[in-house]
Scaffold this active site. Structure first.
Site, PDB file in Angstrom:
ATOM      1  N   ARG A 157      66.789  51.732  51.089  1.00  0.00           N
ATOM      2  CA  ARG A 157      67.325  50.376  51.270  1.00  0.00           C
ATOM      3  C   ARG A 157      66.417  49.306  50.674  1.00  0.00           C
ATOM      4  O   ARG A 157      66.887  48.222  50.317  1.00  0.00           O
ATOM      5  CB  ARG A 157      67.617  50.102  52.756  1.00  0.00           C
ATOM      6  CG  ARG A 157      68.779  50.935  53.282  1.00  0.00           C
ATOM      7  CD  ARG A 157      69.083  50.615  54.727  1.00  0.00           C
ATOM      8  NE  ARG A 157      68.007  50.981  55.615  1.00  0.00           N
ATOM      9  CZ  ARG A 157      67.956  52.104  56.327  1.00  0.00           C
ATOM     10  NH1 ARG A 157      68.932  52.986  56.263  1.00  0.00           N
ATOM     11  NH2 ARG A 157      66.937  52.350  57.122  1.00  0.00           N
ATOM     12  N   GLU A 188      57.421  58.791  64.346  1.00  0.00           N
ATOM     13  CA  GLU A 188      57.260  58.885  65.798  1.00  0.00           C
ATOM     14  C   GLU A 188      57.074  60.337  66.260  1.00  0.00           C
ATOM     15  O   GLU A 188      56.184  60.636  67.038  1.00  0.00           O
ATOM     16  CB  GLU A 188      58.472  58.250  66.475  1.00  0.00           C
ATOM     17  CG  GLU A 188      58.137  57.706  67.844  1.00  0.00           C
ATOM     18  CD  GLU A 188      59.302  56.953  68.440  1.00  0.00           C
ATOM     19  OE1 GLU A 188      60.225  56.590  67.683  1.00  0.00           O
ATOM     20  OE2 GLU A 188      59.275  56.760  69.662  1.00  0.00           O
TER      21      GLU A 188
HETATM   22  P1  AMP Z   1      58.438  51.791  59.850  1.00  0.00           P
HETATM   23  O1  AMP Z   1      57.695  52.737  58.973  1.00  0.00           O
HETATM   24  O2  AMP Z   1      58.315  52.118  61.311  1.00  0.00           O
HETATM   25  O3  AMP Z   1      58.115  50.330  59.586  1.00  0.00           O
HETATM   26  O4  AMP Z   1      59.982  52.021  59.571  1.00  0.00           O
HETATM   27  C1  AMP Z   1      60.572  51.367  58.581  1.00  0.00           C
HETATM   28  C2  AMP Z   1      61.758  52.111  58.012  1.00  0.00           C
HETATM   29  O5  AMP Z   1      62.642  52.638  59.016  1.00  0.00           O
HETATM   30  C3  AMP Z   1      62.533  51.147  57.191  1.00  0.00           C
HETATM   31  O6  AMP Z   1      62.764  51.728  55.935  1.00  0.00           O
HETATM   32  C4  AMP Z   1      63.801  50.882  57.958  1.00  0.00           C
HETATM   33  O7  AMP Z   1      64.876  50.941  57.073  1.00  0.00           O
HETATM   34  C5  AMP Z   1      63.895  51.969  59.029  1.00  0.00           C
HETATM   35  N1  AMP Z   1      64.086  51.473  60.406  1.00  0.00           N
HETATM   36  C6  AMP Z   1      63.207  51.621  61.436  1.00  0.00           C
HETATM   37  N2  AMP Z   1      63.674  51.083  62.581  1.00  0.00           N
HETATM   38  C7  AMP Z   1      64.886  50.549  62.280  1.00  0.00           C
HETATM   39  C8  AMP Z   1      65.887  49.817  63.044  1.00  0.00           C
HETATM   40  N3  AMP Z   1      65.734  49.536  64.357  1.00  0.00           N
HETATM   41  N4  AMP Z   1      66.989  49.401  62.385  1.00  0.00           N
HETATM   42  C9  AMP Z   1      67.155  49.690  61.071  1.00  0.00           C
HETATM   43  N5  AMP Z   1      66.269  50.363  60.302  1.00  0.00           N
HETATM   44  C10 AMP Z   1      65.143  50.804  60.896  1.00  0.00           C
END
Ligand code: AMP
Length: 177
Positions: free
Chosen positions: A62, A99
């Site tokens: 995305r 996670e």
């Molecule tokens: P992070 O590495 O935890 O910052 O996760 C980021 C990635 O997970 C991004 O590419 C987001 O598209 C996806 N993502 C994580 N949590 C969500 C959420 N609550 N809603 C939509 N996309 C999420």
């Protein structure tokens, strides 16, 4: 660009996706609105116009949707950061923790411009773990990452100090799920 534009109206919130307890912020509803999509791209252009950005790197999948039109409009290179096994050339890669699992991302070594200033982009910034890994491979390849951008931010999930001192800019933040 309309500074009163309410981006929240264009973000679909889907409870319990992809699993129970997660509120998913869906950006396909931004893409479905040419007005909202253009607001995001023009906001990026405005935010970084004086930041001497040489190239934009984006996280599969995305992140590509926002970084690609920005790169084309700015006339700068786009560097795709992909999940392991998708890029055919010589890559730099990094494993990182999710996670409950591990993931690995890669970039083509030849696409990382030595000493240049790269804007790193994803659609949504949650913990920041994916961006931290992406920043690490770009820096290992010899580039600088002075700025990070996300359309949506969930700052309450961000792991403390993870991306410090790189400034993170988002167009809209949500405080809790
Ligand atoms: P992070 O590495 O935890 O910052 O996760 C980021 C990635 O997970 C991004 O590419 C987001 O598209 C996806 N993502 C994580 N949590 C969500 C959420 N609550 N809603 C939509 N996309 C999420």
């Amino acid at each position: 660009m309309d500074s009163n534009f309410n981006l929240d109206d264009y973000i679909r919130k889907v409870p319990d996706f992809p699993k129970k307890g997660i509120l998913f912020y869906d950006i396909t509803s931004i893409l479905a609105s040419p007005e909202a999509f253009l607001f995001c791209i023009e906001s990026m252009m405005d935010l970084y116009k004086d930041k001497d950005i040489d190239a934009v790197a984006a996280i599969e999948a995305r992140g590509f949707l926002f970084a690609a039109p920005y790169a084309a409009r700015m006339g700068i290179p786009l560097i795709p950061i992909r999940k392991k096994g998708k890029l055919p050339g010589i890559t730099l890669s990094k494993k990182y923790d999710l996670e409950y699992a591990q993931a690995e991302i890669e970039v083509h070594k030849a696409d990382v411009p030595q000493g240049k200033r790269i804007l790193l982009v994803d659609d949504l910034i949650a913990t920041g773990g994916t961006l931290e890994a992406a920043k690490a491979i770009l820096e290992a390849g010899g580039a600088q990452v002075p700025e990070i951008f996300g359309v949506v931010g969930l700052p309450f999930l961000r792991k403390e100090n993870l991306l410090v001192p790189t400034p993170i800019t988002t167009l809209i933040d949500y405080d809790s799920e």
